[in-house]
Design a protein around this motif. Structure first.
Motif, mmCIF file in Angstrom:
data_model
loop_
_atom_site.group_PDB
_atom_site.id
_atom_site.type_symbol
_atom_site.label_atom_id
_atom_site.label_comp_id
_atom_site.label_asym_id
_atom_site.label_seq_id
_atom_site.Cartn_x
_atom_site.Cartn_y
_atom_site.Cartn_z
ATOM 1 N N ALA A 230 -0.041 -1.263 -0.193
ATOM 2 C CA ALA A 230 -0.357 0.350 0.366
ATOM 3 C C ALA A 230 0.867 1.460 0.007
ATOM 4 O O ALA A 230 0.513 2.463 -0.404
ATOM 5 C CB ALA A 230 -0.198 -0.138 1.439
ATOM 6 N N LEU A 231 2.273 1.511 0.461
ATOM 7 C CA LEU A 231 3.005 2.272 0.572
ATOM 8 C C LEU A 231 3.917 2.388 -0.525
ATOM 9 O O LEU A 231 3.793 3.797 -0.667
ATOM 10 C CB LEU A 231 4.163 2.604 1.809
ATOM 11 N N GLY A 232 3.726 1.793 -1.644
ATOM 12 C CA GLY A 232 4.201 2.565 -2.825
ATOM 13 C C GLY A 232 5.407 1.497 -2.423
ATOM 14 O O GLY A 232 6.152 0.966 -1.773
ATOM 15 N N GLU A 233 5.991 2.072 -3.790
ATOM 16 C CA GLU A 233 7.792 2.073 -3.754
ATOM 17 C C GLU A 233 8.534 3.058 -2.431
ATOM 18 O O GLU A 233 7.993 3.783 -2.375
ATOM 19 C CB GLU A 233 8.360 2.665 -5.249
ATOM 20 N N GLY A 234 9.358 2.398 -2.402
ATOM 21 C CA GLY A 234 10.411 2.984 -1.677
ATOM 22 C C GLY A 234 11.285 2.128 -0.193
ATOM 23 O O GLY A 234 10.906 0.275 -0.180
ATOM 24 N N GLU A 235 12.396 2.208 -0.087
ATOM 25 C CA GLU A 235 13.211 1.454 0.822
ATOM 26 C C GLU A 235 12.589 1.984 2.413
ATOM 27 O O GLU A 235 12.156 2.077 2.863
ATOM 28 C CB GLU A 235 14.212 1.958 0.376
ATOM 29 N N GLY A 236 12.573 0.792 3.239
ATOM 30 C CA GLY A 236 12.721 -0.046 4.315
ATOM 31 C C GLY A 236 11.293 -0.561 4.527
ATOM 32 O O GLY A 236 10.748 -0.776 3.783
ATOM 33 N N ASP A 237 11.046 -1.099 5.723
ATOM 34 C CA ASP A 237 10.518 -1.491 6.293
ATOM 35 C C ASP A 237 9.499 -0.579 6.475
ATOM 36 O O ASP A 237 9.320 0.932 6.333
ATOM 37 C CB ASP A 237 10.165 -2.318 7.685
ATOM 38 N N PRO A 238 7.907 -0.928 6.828
ATOM 39 C CA PRO A 238 6.810 -0.047 6.379
ATOM 40 C C PRO A 238 6.955 0.688 7.574
ATOM 41 O O PRO A 238 6.176 2.036 7.638
ATOM 42 C CB PRO A 238 5.777 -1.465 7.148
#
Length: 358
Positions: A282-290
């Protein structure tokens, strides 16, 4: 597939640009004739404008709603209700006003209409949180659920970018807890994931351009879904902490949710892998955990990330930890006072979220 139970809540939703023009029809549809319009002091002008639109359907206006729904304010509003002979309430605004309408409905069983102007989402829940003598308590009952909600994104255009951000993060918190709730089900999980997706994309766009109509519409849609999620399932550690912090220290409601959420996600992540996978999507592209990505989202949209910055005293950390474990909500990961205190301390200082038990 695992067995599940899904019970739809009987609330009518009218959504879209210009939906406010249908408000009089919704009043008539409920079979009521004299609504008491509710608002906070800053929302008085908007509430008066809407009251003029409704004309003789309005019995009066009470613009005294405040955060955390103090019981003494509710009693004052009930006095106005009796004096005016109102047979329903119409809440115009965010969670504070909606909370007052719910408190009145709990005591009188009168119908409620809500016209949201923020992304709180509480208008979709049968949950009431009230504060008395510095203690916030919650209850769930069908009488608390508003009968009709009119969502008009045009009413959110004047919501400042900062308030939009914290209000939206508050709504995201509702959906996140729905993803790992004890009584979750596939329908609620779909709604939660799409609600987070809509808000996570819309909030940065609103901060860039508060007049972005598509972003405003998507954010309000996301808030509706996230609120409906909270209305369908039970609450867990996140909401328990926010109720304790808000009721005990009179912290701003949405800002408290924005600060606490990443830390609770970090704590619950080991016990809720499916929820974390959905949140990651849901948070889309990106690095790291939620948890880290939610923390970065809050920073990106200018939301506070430290309890200290929104007014919590340092000597309140121990008191909050004591209250949080005194009457705990169910949570996917068991916790004790030490874990909760470490979580609150990290949120107080604004540190990046991490598992306090690691």
């Amino acid at each position: 597939m695992d067995p599940f139970v899904y019970e739809a809540l009987p609330s009518r939703v009218v959504f879209g640009w210009g939906s406010l023009d249908r408000l009089a029809d919704e009043v008539d549809r409920l079979g009521v004739s004299r609504v008491l319009v509710l608002a906070t002091p800053p929302q008085r002008a908007e509430a008066e404008r809407i009251a003029v639109m409704l004309g003789p359907r309005v019995a009066g206006l009470f613009a005294g709603a405040v955060m955390h729904t103090p019981t003494d304010v509710t009693e004052t509003a009930l006095g106005v209700l009796r004096e005016t002979g109102a047979d329903a309430t119409l809440a115009v605004g965010g969670g504070s006003t909606t909370g007052l309408g719910k408190a009145i409905a709990w005591r009188t069983d009168l119908p409620q209409l809500v016209v949201p102007t923020t992304y709180a989402g509480s208008e979709m829940t049968p949950i009431l949180g009230e504060t008395e003598n510095g203690v916030k308590t919650t209850r769930r009952d069908r009488r608390i659920l508003p009968e009709a909600v009119v969502y008009d994104p045009a009413l959110t255009l004047s919501l400042p970018a900062g308030l939009s951000a914290t209000s939206g993060l508050n709504a995201i918190a509702h959906a996140v807890e729905g993803l790992y709730a004890r009584d979750r089900n596939p329908i609620v999980s779909l709604m939660a994931e799409d609600g987070v997706r809509a808000l996570a994309a819309a909030l940065p766009a609103i901060v860039r351009d508060p007049a972005d109509r598509e972003a405003r519409s998507r954010a309000l849609y996301g808030a509706w879904l996230c609120g409906a999620v909270l209305g369908a399932v039970g609450m867990a550690l996140h909401h328990k902490l926010c109720h304790v912090l808000g009721g005990s220290f009179d912290l701003p409601h949405a800002e408290t949710h924005a600060v606490v959420l990443p830390h609770v996600v970090a704590f619950n992540a080991p016990a809720a892998p499916e929820a974390m996978a959905a949140l990651d999507r849901a948070l889309g592209e990106g690095e790291g955990d939620p948890a880290l990505r939610l923390h970065r989202l809050a920073r990106a949209v200018g939301a506070p990330t430290a309890l200290e910055a929104i007014g919590m005293p340092a000597d309140g950390i121990d008191r909050a930890a004591d209250l949080a474990v005194a009457n705990p909500y169910w949570n996917p990961r068991p916790f004790d006072r030490d874990a909760v205190r470490a979580l609150i301390a990290a949120a107080f200082a604004g540190r990046a979220p991490s598992d306090p038990a690691a």
